[in-house]
Design a protein around this motif. Structure first.
Motif, short mmCIF file in Angstrom:
data_model
loop_
_atom_site.label_atom_id
_atom_site.label_comp_id
_atom_site.label_asym_id
_atom_site.label_seq_id
_atom_site.Cartn_x
_atom_site.Cartn_y
_atom_site.Cartn_z
N LEU A 154 0.91 -1.17 -0.13
CA LEU A 154 -0.07 -0.03 0.10
C LEU A 154 0.74 1.23 0.11
O LEU A 154 0.49 2.35 -0.71
N ILE A 155 1.83 1.43 0.78
CA ILE A 155 3.03 2.35 0.86
C ILE A 155 3.55 2.44 -0.50
O ILE A 155 3.73 3.67 -1.02
N ALA A 156 3.92 1.55 -1.36
CA ALA A 156 4.58 1.56 -2.54
C ALA A 156 3.19 2.25 -3.61
O ALA A 156 3.80 2.90 -4.58
N GLU A 157 2.07 1.68 -3.47
CA GLU A 157 1.10 2.28 -4.44
C GLU A 157 0.72 3.58 -4.23
O GLU A 157 0.66 4.47 -5.08
N ALA A 158 0.94 4.19 -2.58
CA ALA A 158 0.92 5.68 -2.63
C ALA A 158 1.90 6.62 -2.98
O ALA A 158 1.80 7.50 -3.64
N ALA A 159 2.90 5.84 -2.71
CA ALA A 159 4.02 6.65 -3.24
C ALA A 159 4.18 8.04 -2.56
O ALA A 159 4.31 9.05 -3.58
N PRO A 160 4.02 8.19 -1.38
CA PRO A 160 3.68 9.73 -1.00
C PRO A 160 5.18 10.20 -1.06
O PRO A 160 6.04 9.71 -0.72
N ASP A 161 5.08 11.81 -0.95
CA ASP A 161 6.18 12.45 -1.08
C ASP A 161 6.44 12.71 0.70
O ASP A 161 7.44 12.87 1.05
N VAL A 162 5.23 12.91 1.09
CA VAL A 162 5.39 13.19 2.65
C VAL A 162 4.43 12.18 3.37
O VAL A 162 3.40 12.01 2.87
N ALA A 163 4.64 11.94 4.87
CA ALA A 163 3.72 11.19 5.53
C ALA A 163 3.42 11.89 6.82
O ALA A 163 4.56 12.34 7.51
N VAL A 164 2.20 11.76 7.18
CA VAL A 164 2.00 12.42 8.79
C VAL A 164 1.06 11.36 9.31
O VAL A 164 0.39 10.74 9.11
N ILE A 165 1.77 10.90 10.37
CA ILE A 165 1.11 9.86 11.29
C ILE A 165 0.51 10.30 12.42
O ILE A 165 0.97 11.13 13.38
N LEU A 166 -0.90 10.35 12.50
CA LEU A 166 -1.70 10.60 13.54
C LEU A 166 -1.97 9.41 14.58
O LEU A 166 -2.59 8.51 14.32
N THR A 167 -1.70 9.67 15.82
CA THR A 167 -1.94 8.87 16.98
C THR A 167 -2.30 9.45 18.23
O THR A 167 -2.33 10.58 18.44
N SER A 168 -2.88 8.61 19.06
CA SER A 168 -3.54 9.25 20.40
C SER A 168 -2.08 9.05 21.33
O SER A 168 -1.22 8.34 20.87
N PHE A 169 -2.37 9.29 22.63
CA PHE A 169 -1.14 9.49 23.48
C PHE A 169 -0.63 8.17 23.82
O PHE A 169 0.63 7.93 24.10
N HIS A 170 -1.36 7.11 23.91
CA HIS A 170 -0.94 5.67 24.36
C HIS A 170 -0.49 4.73 23.01
O HIS A 170 -0.34 3.73 23.19
N GLN A 171 -0.24 5.54 21.91
CA GLN A 171 -0.01 4.67 20.57
C GLN A 171 1.13 5.13 20.04
O GLN A 171 1.57 6.32 20.20
N SER A 172 1.83 4.27 19.41
CA SER A 172 3.19 4.43 18.92
C SER A 172 3.35 4.65 17.47
O SER A 172 2.83 3.47 16.69
N PRO A 173 3.70 5.70 16.92
CA PRO A 173 4.08 5.76 15.37
C PRO A 173 5.00 5.13 14.84
O PRO A 173 5.31 4.93 13.67
N LEU A 174 5.77 4.77 15.59
CA LEU A 174 7.29 3.92 15.24
C LEU A 174 7.30 2.90 14.24
O LEU A 174 7.96 2.55 13.47
N PRO A 175 6.45 1.93 14.58
CA PRO A 175 6.56 0.65 13.59
C PRO A 175 6.13 1.06 12.19
O PRO A 175 6.83 0.60 11.22
N LEU A 176 4.99 1.88 12.14
CA LEU A 176 4.78 2.46 10.57
C LEU A 176 5.84 3.43 10.22
O LEU A 176 5.79 3.24 9.00
N ALA A 177 6.35 4.04 10.96
CA ALA A 177 7.42 4.87 10.54
C ALA A 177 8.54 4.00 10.02
O ALA A 177 8.90 4.54 8.77
N LEU A 178 8.97 2.94 10.50
CA LEU A 178 9.77 2.21 10.02
C LEU A 178 9.42 1.80 8.48
O LEU A 178 10.40 1.66 7.57
N HIS A 179 8.40 1.40 8.50
CA HIS A 179 7.84 0.79 7.18
C HIS A 179 7.75 2.12 5.88
O HIS A 179 8.12 1.72 4.93
N LEU A 180 7.29 3.19 6.41
CA LEU A 180 7.28 4.06 5.62
C LEU A 180 8.68 4.66 5.14
O LEU A 180 8.82 4.82 4.12
N ARG A 181 9.58 4.57 6.02
CA ARG A 181 11.18 4.78 5.70
C ARG A 181 11.73 3.85 4.57
O ARG A 181 12.32 4.12 3.78
N LEU A 182 11.30 2.52 4.86
CA LEU A 182 11.89 1.50 4.04
C LEU A 182 11.26 1.44 2.71
O LEU A 182 11.75 0.94 1.76
#
Length: 347
Positions: free
Chosen positions: A79-107
């Motif tokens: 899905l990330i490859a299909e979107a091919a975004p220039d930028v990504a904004v991860i929206l989370t609540s205070f008890h959620q981690s964005p880092l696993p998704l950030a890793l996949h976005l970076r890869l």
């Protein structure tokens, strides 16, 4: 073409609450794609500013998470490859981690990723906001999301007041002819946030006796509940299982007031400008999750033992936070917010 991917991976209400942040991002790019859970995707399709929605159920965020298998994570990468975004904004609540998704976005080759993270992010985030240090922990959820978007370099355009917004569909034909109805939504995904069904039924009967038109709404799996609350149709119009999200928004937009717990319809009401009687369990803070920038009355003991536990099942015997509210309290709150005789609103 400059494309942004905005991620919000939990439920309907959570997606609606990030609407102002999505509009801010949309004002600064050519396209906004949203990455959402299969539950939240329907709400994302109704947000102004969203061009396309990608569905993926996240193993570390969704309420009933799938296993984190290679196959499930490969779907995310596709899905990330299909979107091919220039930028990504991860929206989370205070008890959620964005880092696993950030890793996949970076890869996946995304060059600029922004999120809020209490944990050290290393090279996973280009812009990292530290909750409790760079913004307060108790911000309302729409403000938190907009704060993250602003850190990414996006802001609301001139004339946008930052309220919640969504597109609505058409109300069911049976709804036509009702005058300033009270919409009652007794369900909630977490039992800790539900007022007892018998109390809802009593409140509906009292509203009916007072001469108010009442409509009871619920999902396809809540027909038994809505039938009970509607008095088997004797006290209210029962729309249980007969609306999708867009038509539910149309019903709520034409209501005088909505009665519900801390659940999606409260945020739908805020998005269409309808007052809310909020039967609010303090398992999460009202300062963050109460109906946003719309008239509302908050009912429930906000200092009950369940306060701040994020429990999905009530941890206190007798459900004291909401069992302390009786049907007369709800009827009185409805009258405060929407006195009988208010004219029906057209959309």
């Amino acid at each position: 073409m400059r494309r942004a991917l905005v991620a919000r991976l939990d439920s309907v209400g959570d997606v609606l609450l990030c609407g102002p942040a999505v509009r801010a991002v949309a004002a600064g790019v050519d396209e906004v794609w949203m990455l959402c859970s299969s539950i939240g995707a329907e709400a994302a399709r109704l947000l102004p500013g969203v061009d396309r929605v990608l569905e993926w159920d996240c193993p570390w965020i969704t309420a009933h998470p799938p296993l984190a298998t290679p196959e499930q994570l490969a779907r995310l990468d596709a899905l990330i490859a299909e979107a091919a975004p220039d930028v990504a904004v991860i929206l989370t609540s205070f008890h959620q981690s964005p880092l696993p998704l950030a890793l996949h976005l970076r890869l996946g080759g995304v060059e600029r990723v922004t999120a809020a993270s209490a944990d050290y992010a290393g090279t996973l985030l280009d812009v990292r906001l530290r909750p409790g240090e760079e913004f307060p922990e108790d911000l309302p959820e729409p403000v938190r999301a907009l704060t993250i978007a602003r850190a990414a370099g996006f802001d609301l355009p001139d004339g946008d007041d930052g309220r919640l917004r969504m597109h609505a569909g058409r109300a069911p034909a049976e709804f036509d002819g009702l005058v300033s109805p009270v919409v009652v939504h007794p369900g909630a995904s977490a039992t800790s946030r539900r007022w007892p069904a018998e109390r809802f039924a009593e409140a509906v009967a009292l509203l009916h006796e007072a001469g108010r038109d009442v409509v009871v709404t619920g999902g396809s799996d809540e027909r038994e509940l809505t039938r009970l609350v509607a008095g088997a149709g004797s006290s209210a119009l029962d729309l249980g299982g007969r609306t999708d999200l867009a038509s539910l928004a149309a019903v709520i937009a034409r209501a005088a007031v909505v009665v519900c717990g801390n659940t999606g319809p409260a945020h739908i009401a805020a998005a269409v400008g309808t007052p809310v009687v909020s039967l609010f369990s303090p398992v999460v803070p009202a300062a963050q999750w109460a109906p946003y920038r719309v008239p509302h009355v908050l009912l429930g003991d906000q200092d009950a033992p369940c306060r701040g536990t994020r429990a999905t099942e009530c941890p206190a015997p007798g459900h004291p936070c909401l069992s302390s509210v009786d049907a007369a309290d709800v009827v009185s709150a409805c009258e405060r917010l929407a006195p009988a005789g208010r004219q029906e609103v057209s959309i």
